[in-house]
Design an enzyme around this catalytic site. Structure first.
Site, PDB file in Angstrom:
ATOM      1  N   SER A 120       0.846  -1.186   0.000  1.00 53.89           N
ATOM      2  CA  SER A 120       0.000   0.000   0.000  1.00 53.89           C
ATOM      3  C   SER A 120       0.893   1.252   0.000  1.00 53.89           C
ATOM      4  O   SER A 120       1.801   1.348  -0.828  1.00 53.89           O
ATOM      5  CB  SER A 120      -0.941  -0.037   1.208  1.00 53.89           C
ATOM      6  OG  SER A 120      -2.051   0.784   1.011  1.00 53.89           O
ATOM      7  N   ASP A 126      -8.055  -6.010  -5.913  1.00 55.75           N
ATOM      8  CA  ASP A 126      -7.720  -4.836  -5.109  1.00 55.75           C
ATOM      9  C   ASP A 126      -8.039  -3.553  -5.865  1.00 55.75           C
ATOM     10  O   ASP A 126      -7.466  -3.300  -6.924  1.00 55.75           O
ATOM     11  CB  ASP A 126      -6.229  -4.885  -4.756  1.00 55.75           C
ATOM     12  CG  ASP A 126      -5.792  -3.728  -3.876  1.00 55.75           C
ATOM     13  OD1 ASP A 126      -6.671  -3.041  -3.316  1.00 55.75           O
ATOM     14  OD2 ASP A 126      -4.568  -3.511  -3.747  1.00 55.75           O
ATOM     15  N   HIS A 184      -5.792  -6.793  -1.364  1.00 61.70           N
ATOM     16  CA  HIS A 184      -4.735  -5.828  -1.029  1.00 61.70           C
ATOM     17  C   HIS A 184      -3.509  -6.549  -0.453  1.00 61.70           C
ATOM     18  O   HIS A 184      -3.595  -7.216   0.568  1.00 61.70           O
ATOM     19  CB  HIS A 184      -5.301  -4.826  -0.018  1.00 61.70           C
ATOM     20  CG  HIS A 184      -4.605  -3.505  -0.004  1.00 61.70           C
ATOM     21  ND1 HIS A 184      -4.293  -2.811  -1.146  1.00 61.70           N
ATOM     22  CD2 HIS A 184      -4.164  -2.736   1.023  1.00 61.70           C
ATOM     23  CE1 HIS A 184      -3.703  -1.662  -0.822  1.00 61.70           C
ATOM     24  NE2 HIS A 184      -3.601  -1.599   0.484  1.00 61.70           N
TER      25      HIS A 184
END
Length: 389
Positions: free
Chosen positions: A74, A327, A352
């Site tokens: 991320s 994602d 994710h």
């Protein structure tokens, strides 16, 4: 990383980002005003990591010549990629998992993120996305009266009852974020990254949202209530749902919002046609005004492109960009190879940064293959570094 560190004879170092957790440069005053927040930037964080690595190499016996690989997911994945770009003398390579380094103005369409969220729900249950799209009007209809607001508050087990139209707008925003979070953590096994959740949580939620279009507003929203409780109350231990809090609160929301208000400007929009949400255009001026009201700062819309090269990153090397097909952040990620050593790995069944999680017997073959490929590149980088030493 947990499994391969031992195999590679590696040490795992977790560095806390300045202004997050306990790393507060000015103690309790760190968030007091924009003057104290002025040092909260990705560039400063990258410099911290570079200094830390140099310090560790000089102080840990035997570490001086050890190659270093940056790993992150991320925003951490963005930092990993940028650390390799900015400090190639410090890290020999990077794994940037679910890193939306292109989710910036003019780089990708602002609607891609919510299209992927919608696709996840569309393929997880009959008319699941269709019924979520219909639910917004149902909320408007029922919340238009005082008894309707009371019914919604009781049906959704809300901690604070809805009292007016403004509350119902906030309620819809809370629902929207709940669907987004479910898409991010649609893992193939029980997990608790944001919340304790069942395996394939979107499928679990969609079981409550698969019915015909003839159903009443009340029946539709009963289904939405059961679906959202898959996210907020899977354990059955939550006495009430707090619409002023989301499950991302523990991830340093205020710090990230300040960064979004300065350098991390990520346009998002919906049209209600290609996605299951109410139409909302990206309004940079409104966003800028909100930032100014909150922090006294204005966002620099093009700074990320200036600082990190935007889509023209071909001059860099030794970076793996991994993205999950489920994602929504993959919409702003690198999903095609840029060169022989700027490599994209797409995990069709991955949410994710699934590849960064512990190995699990329920992992889909695509993530197992991705991890094996990542390790192959790691070994090549280590070999190259040893030859150059």
């Amino acid at each position: 990383m947990w499994d391969i560190a031992e195999n590679l004879g590696a040490m795992l170092i977790f560095a806390e980002h300045r202004y997050y957790g306990e790393s507060l440069p000015f103690g309790q005053d760190s968030y007091s005003d924009s003057k104290h927040l002025n040092y909260l930037t990705s560039e400063q964080a990258l410099a911290d990591f570079a200094v830390l690595i140099r310090e560790l190499k000089s102080s840990i016996p035997g570490a001086r010549l050890s190659p270093v690989i940056a790993i992150g997911g991320s925003y951490g994945g963005m930092l990993s990629a940028w650390l390799r770009m900015k400090y190639p003398n410090v890290v020999v390579g990077a794994l940037a998992a679910s890193a939306p380094i292109w989710q910036f103005p003019g780089m990708v369409p602002c609607g891609d993120f919510y299209k992927i969220v919608t696709m996840d729900f569309a393929k997880s249950g009959f008319d699941c996305d269709v019924n979520i799209r219909r639910s917004w009007k149902a909320v408007d209809n029922i919340s238009s009266t005082a008894p309707g607001l009371q019914w919604l508050s009781e049906e959704f087990s809300l901690c604070a009852p809805l009292k007016n139209n403004q509350d119902s707008i906030g309620f819809k925003a809370w629902l929207q974020e709940s669907w987004v979070n479910l898409a991010m953590v649609d893992y193939p096994y029980q997990a608790s990254f944001l919340q304790p959740l069942p395996a394939w949580p979107i499928k679990a939620a969609c079981k409550h949202l698969s019915f015909s279009s003839a159903v009443s507003d009340y029946s539709l929203l009963r289904g939405v209530s059961e679906a959202v409780k898959v996210y907020y109350n899977f354990t059955g231990n939550t006495p009430c749902l707090n619409t002023s809090q989301t499950a991302t609160g523990s991830l340093g929301f205020l710090g990230w919002y300040y960064q979004a208000c300065t350098e991390m400007v990520m346009p998002m929009c919906t049209d209600g046609v290609q996605d299951m949400f109410e139409p909302q255009e990206w309004d940079f001026q409104a966003f800028s005004d909100e930032c100014h009201a909150l922090f006294g700062v204005r966002p620099r819309a093009d700074w990320a492109e200036t600082a990190y090269g935007g889509k023209d990153i071909r001059s860099h090397s030794n970076i793996i960009f991994s993205n999950g097909g489920l994602d929504p952040w993959s919409g702003g990620g690198v999903t095609r190879n840029m060169s022989d050593s700027l490599v994209a790995i797409v995990i069709p069944d991955g949410a994710h940064h699934l590849d960064l999680r512990y190995n699990n017997e329920r992992d889909p073959p695509s993530v197992r293959a991705a991890r094996a490929l990542e390790v192959k590149y790691f070994k090549e980088w280590i070999t190259e570094a040893a030859a150059a030493a």
